[in-house]
Write an enzyme that holds these catalytic residues in place. Structure first.
Site, PDB file in Angstrom:
ATOM      1  N   ASP A  52     -25.712 -59.912 -73.060  1.00 25.51           N
ATOM      2  CA  ASP A  52     -25.875 -58.456 -73.010  1.00 25.51           C
ATOM      3  C   ASP A  52     -26.974 -57.784 -73.852  1.00 25.51           C
ATOM      4  OD1 ASP A  52     -24.938 -55.881 -71.899  1.00 25.51           O
ATOM      5  OD2 ASP A  52     -23.098 -56.138 -72.957  1.00 25.51           O
ATOM      6  N   ARG A  53     -27.441 -56.606 -73.567  1.00 26.99           N
ATOM      7  CA  ARG A  53     -28.354 -55.779 -74.000  1.00 26.99           C
ATOM      8  C   ARG A  53     -27.936 -55.464 -75.499  1.00 26.99           C
ATOM      9  NH1 ARG A  53     -30.452 -50.521 -70.954  1.00 26.99           N
ATOM     10  NH2 ARG A  53     -31.957 -51.990 -70.182  1.00 26.99           N
ATOM     11  N   ASP A 104     -30.983 -38.331 -70.409  1.00 25.29           N
ATOM     12  CA  ASP A 104     -29.627 -38.354 -70.865  1.00 25.29           C
ATOM     13  C   ASP A 104     -29.338 -39.301 -72.068  1.00 25.29           C
ATOM     14  OD1 ASP A 104     -29.636 -40.416 -69.334  1.00 25.29           O
ATOM     15  OD2 ASP A 104     -27.956 -40.097 -68.267  1.00 25.29           O
ATOM     16  N   GLU A 105     -30.377 -40.213 -72.038  1.00 22.91           N
ATOM     17  CA  GLU A 105     -30.114 -41.253 -73.286  1.00 22.91           C
ATOM     18  C   GLU A 105     -29.997 -40.778 -74.747  1.00 22.91           C
ATOM     19  OE1 GLU A 105     -31.614 -45.161 -72.986  1.00 22.91           O
ATOM     20  OE2 GLU A 105     -31.604 -45.113 -70.797  1.00 22.91           O
TER      21      GLU A 105
END
Ligand code: NAD
Ligand code: TDX
Length: 341
Positions: A277-278, A128-129
């Site tokens: 965070d990423r 889904d990415e």
């Protein structure tokens, strides 16, 4: 008639589950696993399958055209299912190259072999990415099969590129292809670099649990076996040249998942540590699986509550498997998490 499935990446998390399912549900068929065994493949994962006379393993790189052609010549597969991939988003951010060569060029080598030797079906396991992400404040929005591809990370870009190549081989050469795009999987044998097994492993050792940012990003979780049944349904009932989304409407934010694991293991929430965070972190994934459900009669059968309990139980009982993986993952954990402090 006896069929031969060639499964790539069959020593990894989802590919192995798919091989197990084939051996159990299609006992007359042959299953050939082609996997180069990167860091993400623990050899112990396939120890039971190796005892099965219907199963054969080739330790081979899908980028190696000569070796792949030899395997096709020898095994004459009817169906090829491509799970082999570099699959971890954070690794793709630090070093994209292997993602491009395996996920894109490896896919091309496999499809060239399919054209050369002839097959009934080439199935590409996608994600889904490839649709990018959805905003957190629009719970009414979902990914449909015609949602434009709009990727964020080198990983998702490599998967989207492969999808386009697969559809190009269908249109240009008439290769009989299908694609499935699934949401986040969880279950036994997932490498402990991904959220759920990483947090189970850390909590079991009373180590801190590194949650990226505020932990409010949402993922749509599907039990791995449900995903594998979905793939089999696409191969057996799906229309050639089509894409099918697979998911179970199971959205949870990361903090919920981490707290759920801590509760199940009887560990305190004080183990949670918020870290940097990423980069480019996708906010929310949410699959609309209506097409697969209507056309294939597929639907997930494992509720999240059952699935997560079973999963945590499996890792508790198979700590040795996690320890083997962790031994080959130490450098990565140091590198990824040192940079986030
Ligand atoms: P994984 O990392 O656990 O397994 C990947 C397997 O591919 C490993 O066994 C590895 O050794 C093998 N591999 C890597 N490069 C190879 C190469 N060049 N040649 C041969 N084998 C190679 O990944 P996974 O989570 O099982 O994912 C499998 C597939 O499903 C991937 O294509 C991934 O993009 C897709 N997917 C995963 C998820 C998820 O939540 N894990 C969700 C949707 C789609
Ligand atoms: O240490 C962590 N802390 C954290 O907060 C890790 C490893 C992850 N996270 C967050 C990032 C994500 O929002 O948890 C979420 C899930 O992360 P991952 O397990 O790395 O999965 P994700 O990035 O969502 O991608 C997964 O789903 C789609 C698979 O790894 C892909 O292969 C698949 O295509």
């Amino acid at each position: 008639m006896r069929k031969t499935f060639l499964v790539t990446g069959g020593t990894g998390f989802i590919g192995n589950c798919f091989c197990k399912l084939l051996l159990a549900e299609r006992p007359d068929d042959k299953v050939i696993n082609v996997d180069v065994c990167t860091y993400a493949a623990n050899p112990s994962t396939i120890r039971e399958e190796l005892k099965n006379p219907n199963y054969k393993f080739y330790k081979t790189d899908i980028r190696n055209r000569e070796e792949i052609y030899k395997i096709f010549e020898e095994e004459k597969p009817d169906t090829v299912v491509n799970f082999a991939a570099e699959s971890h988003v954070d690794r793709s951010i630090l070093d994209p190259e292997a993602f491009l060569t395996t996920n894109i060029l490896g896919t091309a080598v496999l499809m060239d072999a399919c054209r050369k030797y002839g097959i009934d079906r080439y199935h590409q396991v996608s994600t889904d990415e490839v649709y990018g992400d959805l905003p957190l404040d629009r719970p009414d929005l979902f990914f449909h099969e015609d949602t434009p591809l709009h990727t964020s990370s080198p990983y998702s870009t490599s998967k989207a590129s492969a999808d386009l190549l697969v559809l190009a081989y269908y249109r240009t050469y008439g290769l009989p292809v299908t694609i499935s795009r699934c949401s986040n999987n969880y279950g036994p044998y997932q490498f402990p670099e991904k959220l759920i097994p990483l947090m189970i492993s850390k909590a079991s050792h009373d180590e801190s649990l590194p949650v990226y940012g505020e932990g409010l990003n949402v993922r749509d979780w599907l039990y791995v076996k449900d995903h594998c049944y979905g793939i089999l349904a696409v191969i057996e009932k799906g229309r050639i040249g089509e894409v099918y989304n697979l998911g179970g409407h199971n959205e949870r934010n990361n903090l919920y998942i981490v707290k759920r694991i801590l509760t199940e293991l009887g560990k305190p929430e004080s183990l949670i540590t918020h870290v940097a965070d990423r980069h480019g972190h996708d906010q929310r994934y949410a699959i609309d699986p209506a097409k697969a459900m209507a056309e294939l009669g597929w639907q997930p059968t494992t509720t999240f509550e059952d699935g997560i309990k079973r999963t945590i139980e499996w890792y508790r009982e198979n700590q040795w498997w996690l320890d083997e993986c962790n031994a080959s993952n130490r450098e990565w954990l140091k590198k990824n998490y040192a940079e986030r402090k």
